[in-house]
Design a protein around this motif. Structure first.
Motif, PDB file in Angstrom:
ATOM      1  N   PHE A 128     -24.449  -2.635   0.392  1.00 26.86           N
ATOM      2  CA  PHE A 128     -23.213  -3.202   0.941  1.00 26.86           C
ATOM      3  C   PHE A 128     -22.395  -3.875  -0.157  1.00 26.86           C
ATOM      4  O   PHE A 128     -21.169  -3.731  -0.223  1.00 26.86           O
ATOM      5  CB  PHE A 128     -23.551  -4.203   2.048  1.00 26.86           C
ATOM      6  N   ASP A 129     -23.056  -4.611  -1.028  1.00 24.44           N
ATOM      7  CA  ASP A 129     -22.376  -5.298  -2.125  1.00 24.44           C
ATOM      8  C   ASP A 129     -21.725  -4.298  -3.075  1.00 24.44           C
ATOM      9  O   ASP A 129     -20.583  -4.482  -3.507  1.00 24.44           O
ATOM     10  CB  ASP A 129     -23.389  -6.174  -2.869  1.00 24.44           C
ATOM     11  N   ARG A 130     -22.424  -3.248  -3.403  1.00 24.77           N
ATOM     12  CA  ARG A 130     -21.870  -2.244  -4.320  1.00 24.77           C
ATOM     13  C   ARG A 130     -20.673  -1.521  -3.708  1.00 24.77           C
ATOM     14  O   ARG A 130     -19.687  -1.252  -4.381  1.00 24.77           O
ATOM     15  CB  ARG A 130     -22.960  -1.235  -4.714  1.00 24.77           C
ATOM     16  N   ILE A 131     -20.759  -1.217  -2.412  1.00 24.40           N
ATOM     17  CA  ILE A 131     -19.662  -0.516  -1.747  1.00 24.40           C
ATOM     18  C   ILE A 131     -18.416  -1.394  -1.682  1.00 24.40           C
ATOM     19  O   ILE A 131     -17.309  -0.959  -2.017  1.00 24.40           O
ATOM     20  CB  ILE A 131     -20.094  -0.081  -0.329  1.00 24.40           C
ATOM     21  N   THR A 132     -18.574  -2.651  -1.240  1.00 21.93           N
ATOM     22  CA  THR A 132     -17.414  -3.543  -1.132  1.00 21.93           C
ATOM     23  C   THR A 132     -16.812  -3.830  -2.501  1.00 21.93           C
ATOM     24  O   THR A 132     -15.579  -3.907  -2.637  1.00 21.93           O
ATOM     25  CB  THR A 132     -17.814  -4.863  -0.461  1.00 21.93           C
ATOM     26  N   SER A 133     -17.638  -3.966  -3.517  1.00 20.27           N
ATOM     27  CA  SER A 133     -17.123  -4.224  -4.864  1.00 20.27           C
ATOM     28  C   SER A 133     -16.326  -3.033  -5.381  1.00 20.27           C
ATOM     29  O   SER A 133     -15.246  -3.202  -5.971  1.00 20.27           O
ATOM     30  CB  SER A 133     -18.277  -4.528  -5.826  1.00 20.27           C
ATOM     31  N   THR A 134     -16.825  -1.837  -5.135  1.00 20.35           N
ATOM     32  CA  THR A 134     -16.118  -0.635  -5.594  1.00 20.35           C
ATOM     33  C   THR A 134     -14.796  -0.449  -4.855  1.00 20.35           C
ATOM     34  O   THR A 134     -13.756  -0.183  -5.463  1.00 20.35           O
ATOM     35  CB  THR A 134     -17.002   0.604  -5.399  1.00 20.35           C
ATOM     36  N   VAL A 135     -14.836  -0.599  -3.534  1.00 18.23           N
ATOM     37  CA  VAL A 135     -13.619  -0.417  -2.725  1.00 18.23           C
ATOM     38  C   VAL A 135     -12.582  -1.471  -3.083  1.00 18.23           C
ATOM     39  O   VAL A 135     -11.384  -1.179  -3.204  1.00 18.23           O
ATOM     40  CB  VAL A 135     -13.961  -0.471  -1.226  1.00 18.23           C
ATOM     41  N   SER A 136     -13.002  -2.715  -3.260  1.00 20.67           N
ATOM     42  CA  SER A 136     -12.050  -3.775  -3.607  1.00 20.67           C
ATOM     43  C   SER A 136     -11.417  -3.527  -4.976  1.00 20.67           C
ATOM     44  O   SER A 136     -10.221  -3.779  -5.161  1.00 20.67           O
ATOM     45  CB  SER A 136     -12.752  -5.134  -3.594  1.00 20.67           C
ATOM     46  N   LEU A 137     -12.193  -3.015  -5.919  1.00 16.44           N
ATOM     47  CA  LEU A 137     -11.650  -2.704  -7.237  1.00 16.44           C
ATOM     48  C   LEU A 137     -10.599  -1.599  -7.141  1.00 16.44           C
ATOM     49  O   LEU A 137      -9.560  -1.647  -7.823  1.00 16.44           O
ATOM     50  CB  LEU A 137     -12.778  -2.288  -8.184  1.00 16.44           C
ATOM     51  N   VAL A 138     -10.841  -0.625  -6.282  1.00 19.68           N
ATOM     52  CA  VAL A 138      -9.870   0.464  -6.097  1.00 19.68           C
ATOM     53  C   VAL A 138      -8.566  -0.073  -5.547  1.00 19.68           C
ATOM     54  O   VAL A 138      -7.471   0.265  -6.036  1.00 19.68           O
ATOM     55  CB  VAL A 138     -10.459   1.539  -5.147  1.00 19.68           C
ATOM     56  N   PHE A 139      -8.628  -0.949  -4.537  1.00 18.52           N
ATOM     57  CA  PHE A 139      -7.408  -1.460  -3.920  1.00 18.52           C
ATOM     58  C   PHE A 139      -6.660  -2.435  -4.821  1.00 18.52           C
ATOM     59  O   PHE A 139      -5.452  -2.593  -4.681  1.00 18.52           O
ATOM     60  CB  PHE A 139      -7.726  -2.110  -2.576  1.00 18.52           C
ATOM     61  N   VAL A 140      -7.363  -3.088  -5.735  1.00 15.61           N
ATOM     62  CA  VAL A 140      -6.663  -3.922  -6.718  1.00 15.61           C
ATOM     63  C   VAL A 140      -5.832  -3.056  -7.648  1.00 15.61           C
ATOM     64  O   VAL A 140      -4.728  -3.425  -8.070  1.00 15.61           O
ATOM     65  CB  VAL A 140      -7.676  -4.766  -7.525  1.00 15.61           C
ATOM     66  N   ALA A 141      -6.327  -1.867  -7.959  1.00 17.01           N
ATOM     67  CA  ALA A 141      -5.668  -0.990  -8.930  1.00 17.01           C
ATOM     68  C   ALA A 141      -4.602  -0.094  -8.315  1.00 17.01           C
ATOM     69  O   ALA A 141      -3.719   0.388  -9.017  1.00 17.01           O
ATOM     70  CB  ALA A 141      -6.715  -0.119  -9.633  1.00 17.01           C
ATOM     71  N   VAL A 142      -4.663   0.147  -7.007  1.00 18.63           N
ATOM     72  CA  VAL A 142      -3.729   1.084  -6.364  1.00 18.63           C
ATOM     73  C   VAL A 142      -2.336   0.467  -6.283  1.00 18.63           C
ATOM     74  O   VAL A 142      -2.187  -0.648  -5.784  1.00 18.63           O
ATOM     75  CB  VAL A 142      -4.228   1.459  -4.956  1.00 18.63           C
ATOM     76  N   PRO A 143      -1.290   1.159  -6.745  1.00 20.12           N
ATOM     77  CA  PRO A 143       0.081   0.643  -6.627  1.00 20.12           C
ATOM     78  C   PRO A 143       0.514   0.545  -5.163  1.00 20.12           C
ATOM     79  O   PRO A 143       0.164   1.398  -4.346  1.00 20.12           O
ATOM     80  CB  PRO A 143       0.921   1.690  -7.377  1.00 20.12           C
ATOM     81  N   VAL A 144       1.282  -0.494  -4.857  1.00 20.60           N
ATOM     82  CA  VAL A 144       1.706  -0.736  -3.480  1.00 20.60           C
ATOM     83  C   VAL A 144       2.545   0.416  -2.956  1.00 20.60           C
ATOM     84  O   VAL A 144       2.355   0.883  -1.825  1.00 20.60           O
ATOM     85  CB  VAL A 144       2.496  -2.057  -3.399  1.00 20.60           C
ATOM     86  N   PHE A 145       3.507   0.899  -3.766  1.00 19.50           N
ATOM     87  CA  PHE A 145       4.409   1.940  -3.284  1.00 19.50           C
ATOM     88  C   PHE A 145       3.645   3.235  -2.996  1.00 19.50           C
ATOM     89  O   PHE A 145       3.942   3.951  -2.032  1.00 19.50           O
ATOM     90  CB  PHE A 145       5.529   2.198  -4.294  1.00 19.50           C
TER      91      PHE A 145
END
Length: 317
Positions: A128-145
């Protein structure tokens, strides 16, 4: 919490507002180009000069600043060049829409990020920790537009589940369910990066606090899981989390300019884009001061919560 602590925070907030006003004024006025009213090629030199004189643009910058500062102190932000109406009135028509979007995004951020971050921090290294950490890192990097356009393509164009933009369906103004349907996509897009950041802050702070001696002692005494997590861990981990939440308000309001433009949401973010494109100086300054006031007020409230959470801050104040 002492009175000196409160006065110190209010004084710092006033300094920030003054500096924001000064810097924004000169940056906007010194930028190349001018108000779109003067860009009409049909205007003669005499007509252009008359417009500049009516708008007060033919004065020197120090004179313009002194006039603007004097009016602002009296609560007068001037009239918009584009709309020909008082700046305050224009902002107040758009402000509730932005508060709805930003408030919903902030609520969504807290509801999703805090429980997930706490659960992830309590089980470091788990799947669970690895999945949430990976997903959160992706959303930090994804441009809003990009994320916004992706959701429009999926939910509005391909599946036709949600509307692609706007705040209401024509003829459905004041219909709460219709408003909520229009709110889902922009709120998700605006809160995505904030959820990821708060989740990571909560996870890190929870991991740090959960290794402290008083937590191990409480666990050895047989303290229940609910009390252990929320009274001993989350409350003591809340200081850095609160700081991170305070930093999200500029993101939510600043990011609203992109999100509101993508989804056609009639808020202050979209209004700021229109003001910038039209070089509407009074409107740009008014929006900047309103946003700065909102950010300063929000962070002031968070500063006032520190002594309640941590007695050490109360003692220092």
């Amino acid at each position: 919490m002492t009175l000196s602590y409160l006065l110190k925070r209010v004084f710092h907030a006033l300094i920030v507002l003054v500096m924001v006003g000064i810097i924004t004024f000169f940056v906007v006025r010194l930028a190349p180009g001018g108000p779109s009213l003067l860009a009409d090629p049909k205007l003669s030199a005499i007509e252009r000069q008359a417009i500049e004189e009516r708008l007060g643009l033919n004065d020197s910058l120090p004179v313009q600043f002194s006039k603007w500062a004097g009016q602002t102190v009296r609560g007068n932000l001037g009239s918009s060049f584009l709309y020909g109406a008082p700046t305050v009135d224009i902002i107040m028509t758009r402000l509730p829409n932005t508060l709805i979007l930003a408030g919903t995004s902030l609520l969504l951020t807290l509801v999703v990020a805090l429980p997930l971050g706490l659960a992830s921090g309590l089980r470091p290294g788990s799947a669970f920790d690895r999945i949430t950490s990976t997903v959160s890192l992706v959303f930090v990097a994804v441009p809003v537009f990009w994320f916004g356009l992706l959701l429009i393509i999926l939910f509005a164009v391909t599946w036709r589940i949600l509307p692609a933009g706007g705040m209401n369906t024509a003829g459905q103004e004041g219909n709460l369910p219709d408003l909520l349907r229009h709110l889902i996509l922009p709120a998700v897009v605006l809160s995505a990066a904030s959820i990821a950041e708060i989740l990571r802050y909560t996870r890190s702070s929870t991991r740090t606090v959960s290794t402290q001696d008083y937590v191990r002692t409480a666990r050895a005494k047989g303290v229940g899981q609910w009390a252990l997590r929320y009274r001993h861990i989350l409350r003591n981990a809340a200081i850095p989390i609160l700081t991170a939440v305070g930093l999200q308000l500029p993101r939510l309001i600043g990011g609203a300019a992109i999100t509101e433009t993508i989804f056609g949401w009639p808020g202050m973010g979209r209004l700021s884009v229109e003001a910038a494109l039209g070089r509407d100086y009074p409107l740009i300054m008014g929006i900047t001061l309103f946003v700065a006031l909102a950010v300063v007020t929000f962070n002031l409230l968070i500063d006032l919560m520190y002594p309640w959470l941590d007695p050490r801050v109360r003692a220092e104040g």
